[in-house]
Scaffold this motif. Sequence first.
Motif, PDB file in Angstrom:
ATOM      1  N   SER A  92       0.818  -1.217   0.000  1.00  0.00           N
ATOM      2  CA  SER A  92       0.000   0.000   0.000  1.00  0.00           C
ATOM      3  C   SER A  92       0.850   1.264   0.000  1.00  0.00           C
ATOM      4  CB  SER A  92      -0.964   0.006   1.188  1.00  0.00           C
ATOM      5  OG  SER A  92      -0.268  -0.131   2.407  1.00  0.00           O
ATOM      6  N   SER A  93       2.115   1.163   0.453  1.00  0.00           N
ATOM      7  CA  SER A  93       3.013   2.313   0.368  1.00  0.00           C
ATOM      8  C   SER A  93       3.402   2.586  -1.084  1.00  0.00           C
ATOM      9  CB  SER A  93       4.267   2.072   1.218  1.00  0.00           C
ATOM     10  OG  SER A  93       3.948   2.092   2.594  1.00  0.00           O
ATOM     11  N   ILE A  94       3.555   1.532  -1.866  1.00  0.00           N
ATOM     12  CA  ILE A  94       3.755   1.708  -3.315  1.00  0.00           C
ATOM     13  C   ILE A  94       2.541   2.410  -3.909  1.00  0.00           C
ATOM     14  CG2 ILE A  94       4.082   0.526  -5.527  1.00  0.00           C
ATOM     15  CD1 ILE A  94       5.315  -1.812  -3.956  1.00  0.00           C
ATOM     16  N   ASP A  95       1.370   1.914  -3.551  1.00  0.00           N
ATOM     17  CA  ASP A  95       0.129   2.440  -4.123  1.00  0.00           C
ATOM     18  C   ASP A  95      -0.034   3.927  -3.852  1.00  0.00           C
ATOM     19  OD1 ASP A  95      -0.429  -0.147  -4.935  1.00  0.00           O
ATOM     20  OD2 ASP A  95      -1.716  -0.585  -3.218  1.00  0.00           O
ATOM     21  N   VAL A  96       0.198   4.347  -2.614  1.00  0.00           N
ATOM     22  CA  VAL A  96      -0.036   5.752  -2.286  1.00  0.00           C
ATOM     23  C   VAL A  96       1.044   6.639  -2.892  1.00  0.00           C
ATOM     24  CG1 VAL A  96       1.221   5.993  -0.080  1.00  0.00           C
ATOM     25  CG2 VAL A  96      -0.932   7.227  -0.448  1.00  0.00           C
ATOM     26  N   THR A  97       2.261   6.118  -3.060  1.00  0.00           N
ATOM     27  CA  THR A  97       3.302   6.896  -3.737  1.00  0.00           C
ATOM     28  C   THR A  97       2.886   7.180  -5.171  1.00  0.00           C
ATOM     29  OG1 THR A  97       5.006   5.852  -2.372  1.00  0.00           O
ATOM     30  CG2 THR A  97       5.749   6.985  -4.348  1.00  0.00           C
ATOM     31  N   LEU A  98       2.395   6.167  -5.852  1.00  0.00           N
ATOM     32  CA  LEU A  98       1.954   6.347  -7.243  1.00  0.00           C
ATOM     33  C   LEU A  98       0.742   7.273  -7.310  1.00  0.00           C
ATOM     34  CD1 LEU A  98       2.375   2.692  -8.588  1.00  0.00           C
ATOM     35  CD2 LEU A  98       3.974   4.617  -8.752  1.00  0.00           C
ATOM     36  N   TYR A  99      -0.140   7.151  -6.330  1.00  0.00           N
ATOM     37  CA  TYR A  99      -1.306   8.046  -6.268  1.00  0.00           C
ATOM     38  C   TYR A  99      -0.865   9.501  -6.131  1.00  0.00           C
ATOM     39  CZ  TYR A  99      -5.085  10.606  -3.930  1.00  0.00           C
ATOM     40  OH  TYR A  99      -6.003  11.556  -3.572  1.00  0.00           O
ATOM     41  N   ALA A 100       0.073   9.758  -5.200  1.00  0.00           N
ATOM     42  CA  ALA A 100       0.538  11.130  -4.981  1.00  0.00           C
ATOM     43  C   ALA A 100       1.246  11.673  -6.217  1.00  0.00           C
ATOM     44  CB  ALA A 100       1.465  11.177  -3.765  1.00  0.00           C
ATOM     45  N   PRO A 136     -11.472  17.746   7.587  1.00  0.00           N
ATOM     46  CA  PRO A 136     -11.819  17.818   6.160  1.00  0.00           C
ATOM     47  C   PRO A 136     -10.721  17.290   5.231  1.00  0.00           C
ATOM     48  CG  PRO A 136     -12.402  19.867   7.271  1.00  0.00           C
ATOM     49  CD  PRO A 136     -11.597  19.072   8.248  1.00  0.00           C
ATOM     50  N   THR A 137      -9.460  17.546   5.563  1.00  0.00           N
ATOM     51  CA  THR A 137      -8.371  17.099   4.692  1.00  0.00           C
ATOM     52  C   THR A 137      -8.299  15.586   4.664  1.00  0.00           C
ATOM     53  OG1 THR A 137      -7.114  19.103   5.192  1.00  0.00           O
ATOM     54  CG2 THR A 137      -5.895  17.259   4.256  1.00  0.00           C
ATOM     55  N   ASN A 138      -8.442  14.955   5.813  1.00  0.00           N
ATOM     56  CA  ASN A 138      -8.409  13.492   5.840  1.00  0.00           C
ATOM     57  C   ASN A 138      -9.602  12.894   5.119  1.00  0.00           C
ATOM     58  OD1 ASN A 138      -7.284  10.933   6.671  1.00  0.00           O
ATOM     59  ND2 ASN A 138      -8.979  10.799   8.116  1.00  0.00           N
ATOM     60  N   ALA A 139     -10.769  13.492   5.294  1.00  0.00           N
ATOM     61  CA  ALA A 139     -11.955  12.987   4.595  1.00  0.00           C
ATOM     62  C   ALA A 139     -11.752  13.018   3.088  1.00  0.00           C
ATOM     63  CB  ALA A 139     -13.183  13.806   4.992  1.00  0.00           C
ATOM     64  N   PHE A 142      -8.236   8.762  -2.408  1.00  0.00           N
ATOM     65  CA  PHE A 142      -7.285   7.666  -2.570  1.00  0.00           C
ATOM     66  C   PHE A 142      -7.999   6.335  -2.766  1.00  0.00           C
ATOM     67  CE2 PHE A 142      -4.911   4.171  -0.513  1.00  0.00           C
ATOM     68  CZ  PHE A 142      -3.907   4.045  -1.476  1.00  0.00           C
ATOM     69  N   LEU A 143      -8.972   6.027  -1.914  1.00  0.00           N
ATOM     70  CA  LEU A 143      -9.624   4.727  -1.998  1.00  0.00           C
ATOM     71  C   LEU A 143     -10.463   4.571  -3.257  1.00  0.00           C
ATOM     72  CD1 LEU A 143     -10.631   4.048   1.716  1.00  0.00           C
ATOM     73  CD2 LEU A 143      -8.611   3.273   0.465  1.00  0.00           C
ATOM     74  N   SER A 144     -10.898   5.671  -3.859  1.00  0.00           N
ATOM     75  CA  SER A 144     -11.673   5.584  -5.104  1.00  0.00           C
ATOM     76  C   SER A 144     -10.781   5.654  -6.339  1.00  0.00           C
ATOM     77  CB  SER A 144     -12.716   6.701  -5.158  1.00  0.00           C
ATOM     78  OG  SER A 144     -12.089   7.985  -5.197  1.00  0.00           O
ATOM     79  N   SER A 145      -9.482   5.838  -6.141  1.00  0.00           N
ATOM     80  CA  SER A 145      -8.546   5.936  -7.260  1.00  0.00           C
ATOM     81  C   SER A 145      -8.138   4.543  -7.731  1.00  0.00           C
ATOM     82  CB  SER A 145      -7.296   6.721  -6.840  1.00  0.00           C
ATOM     83  OG  SER A 145      -6.440   5.900  -6.049  1.00  0.00           O
ATOM     84  N   PRO A 146      -7.485   4.440  -8.896  1.00  0.00           N
ATOM     85  CA  PRO A 146      -6.984   3.133  -9.353  1.00  0.00           C
ATOM     86  C   PRO A 146      -5.957   2.517  -8.414  1.00  0.00           C
ATOM     87  CG  PRO A 146      -7.032   4.720 -11.162  1.00  0.00           C
ATOM     88  CD  PRO A 146      -7.305   5.484  -9.910  1.00  0.00           C
ATOM     89  N   HIS A 147      -5.412   3.320  -7.494  1.00  0.00           N
ATOM     90  CA  HIS A 147      -4.382   2.823  -6.573  1.00  0.00           C
ATOM     91  C   HIS A 147      -4.944   2.429  -5.208  1.00  0.00           C
ATOM     92  CE1 HIS A 147      -1.474   4.193  -9.490  1.00  0.00           C
ATOM     93  NE2 HIS A 147      -1.968   5.417  -9.441  1.00  0.00           N
ATOM     94  N   GLY A 148      -6.252   2.502  -5.022  1.00  0.00           N
ATOM     95  CA  GLY A 148      -6.829   2.320  -3.694  1.00  0.00           C
ATOM     96  C   GLY A 148      -7.257   0.918  -3.351  1.00  0.00           C
ATOM     97  N   GLU A 149      -6.612  -0.081  -3.940  1.00  0.00           N
ATOM     98  CA  GLU A 149      -7.042  -1.464  -3.724  1.00  0.00           C
ATOM     99  C   GLU A 149      -6.793  -1.955  -2.302  1.00  0.00           C
ATOM    100  OE1 GLU A 149      -3.270  -4.092  -5.264  1.00  0.00           O
ATOM    101  OE2 GLU A 149      -4.683  -3.388  -6.775  1.00  0.00           O
ATOM    102  N   SER A 150      -5.977  -1.246  -1.527  1.00  0.00           N
ATOM    103  CA  SER A 150      -5.756  -1.654  -0.132  1.00  0.00           C
ATOM    104  C   SER A 150      -7.050  -1.613   0.669  1.00  0.00           C
ATOM    105  CB  SER A 150      -4.714  -0.753   0.533  1.00  0.00           C
ATOM    106  OG  SER A 150      -5.156   0.595   0.572  1.00  0.00           O
ATOM    107  N   GLY A 151      -7.994  -0.760   0.256  1.00  0.00           N
ATOM    108  CA  GLY A 151      -9.289  -0.692   0.923  1.00  0.00           C
ATOM    109  C   GLY A 151      -9.300   0.126   2.198  1.00  0.00           C
ATOM    110  N   VAL A 152      -8.134   0.459   2.723  1.00  0.00           N
ATOM    111  CA  VAL A 152      -8.031   1.272   3.936  1.00  0.00           C
ATOM    112  C   VAL A 152      -6.814   2.183   3.803  1.00  0.00           C
ATOM    113  CG1 VAL A 152      -9.120  -0.369   5.524  1.00  0.00           C
ATOM    114  CG2 VAL A 152      -6.648  -0.511   5.099  1.00  0.00           C
ATOM    115  N   THR A 153      -6.809   3.227   4.614  1.00  0.00           N
ATOM    116  CA  THR A 153      -5.586   4.010   4.811  1.00  0.00           C
ATOM    117  C   THR A 153      -5.053   3.674   6.199  1.00  0.00           C
ATOM    118  OG1 THR A 153      -6.772   5.933   5.686  1.00  0.00           O
ATOM    119  CG2 THR A 153      -6.405   5.839   3.296  1.00  0.00           C
TER     120      THR A 153
END
Length: 406
Positions: free
Chosen positions: A31-39, A266-269, A275-286
Amino acid sequence: MTRNEALAARDDIPVGVIFSATGHLSVIEKSSIDVTLYAIDRINEAGGIGGRQVTPYLFDACSDVGTYAVGIGELIRKHGVLCTFGGYTSASRRAMLPTVIANNHLLYLPTCWEGKECVQNIIYTGPVANQHSIELIPYMIRNYGPRACFVGSDYVWPRESNAVARAWMDQHGGAVISERYLTLGVTDVADLLALIRAEAPDFIFSTLVGNSALAFYREYARIGFDRARTPIASLTTSEAEVRAMGHEIGEGHILSAPYFQSLQNPTNARFVRAFLSSPHGESGVTHFNLENTYLAVLAFERALRISLTSRDWADLTANDIRNASAGLALENEVSPEGHVWIDPDNFCMAFVPKIGRCGPDGQFEVLHSSVRHVLPDPYALYPERGICRRDGLHTPDGMVVPNALY
């Protein structure tokens, strides 16, 4: 061609991404790979940095320390990356360090770590030991009792983190009944838990990681420990591990971390939703390690923009980015956990530590939050070693030791 010349000749910004997409640590590192690519996608969609798009080069470390050492060299020498995001265990960090230092490279370490080093080629965006257990240990003693069993994976971070936790136990009248370690990746934990059960602690303090942590929690549930009376208190077992092990197994256990998915702001929401709705959000959680990785990319983007106001690509170095990071803040509007900043001396992040209890939905209820930021102190247990400054470890006898390692 020098590295600067090679960077100037490109029309993109190459960065390294080294985590484990496979193996016993992938439960958290993927999931760290996923969020890096998302960012990075978000940066590129907004126009990139300095007129260039960011190109990530991925290396799967396969949950193997030696592979991390190979991978960081390939990213630097083959792909000419400007910086690298990566590493989850301190063993992997230490494996990469010789190459990072030798090449004057910049590594963003987005995970919890133990301190006891002062390196001028790393920006640490995860909590150091004094930001984790300093409030967790007295909380557990107050609410569950003074007797604890310690268990961890057998490498440097758990051993040093447990040394810090022991110090807090001593200060608050606690007693460590036992302290045991499992080889990384080991999942045969039945005998270990039988021993702990016989010792009847008030709580278990765990620094297990990866599949070892999953196995430990599952066996704990199987043999019928009472989590309301004797919970596991952890520095690492987050929403990601709970999702993998099952919510019913994680329920009732305690985690100390700077971030939870459940944080109400608000920022976390926005971050969780996007993130979870993006193509990289397959982890299902943050979770906190994922969010600390996200902060690393945000910090890199901001520091690079600052650097480019006084440098062009042909002159840009990793040192410029590090210098621009001194004191750099990520405000409430951009950081999902709220305002954080990079310490201008030791280049670790200042956080607000929090303590949460896992609920039946796999999310953590925040039970306690520090009233102020806790500043990072890599030498909290070792003040006689000196103070970490931006140019090295300043020792009591007046010496400055660059890249001081243990």
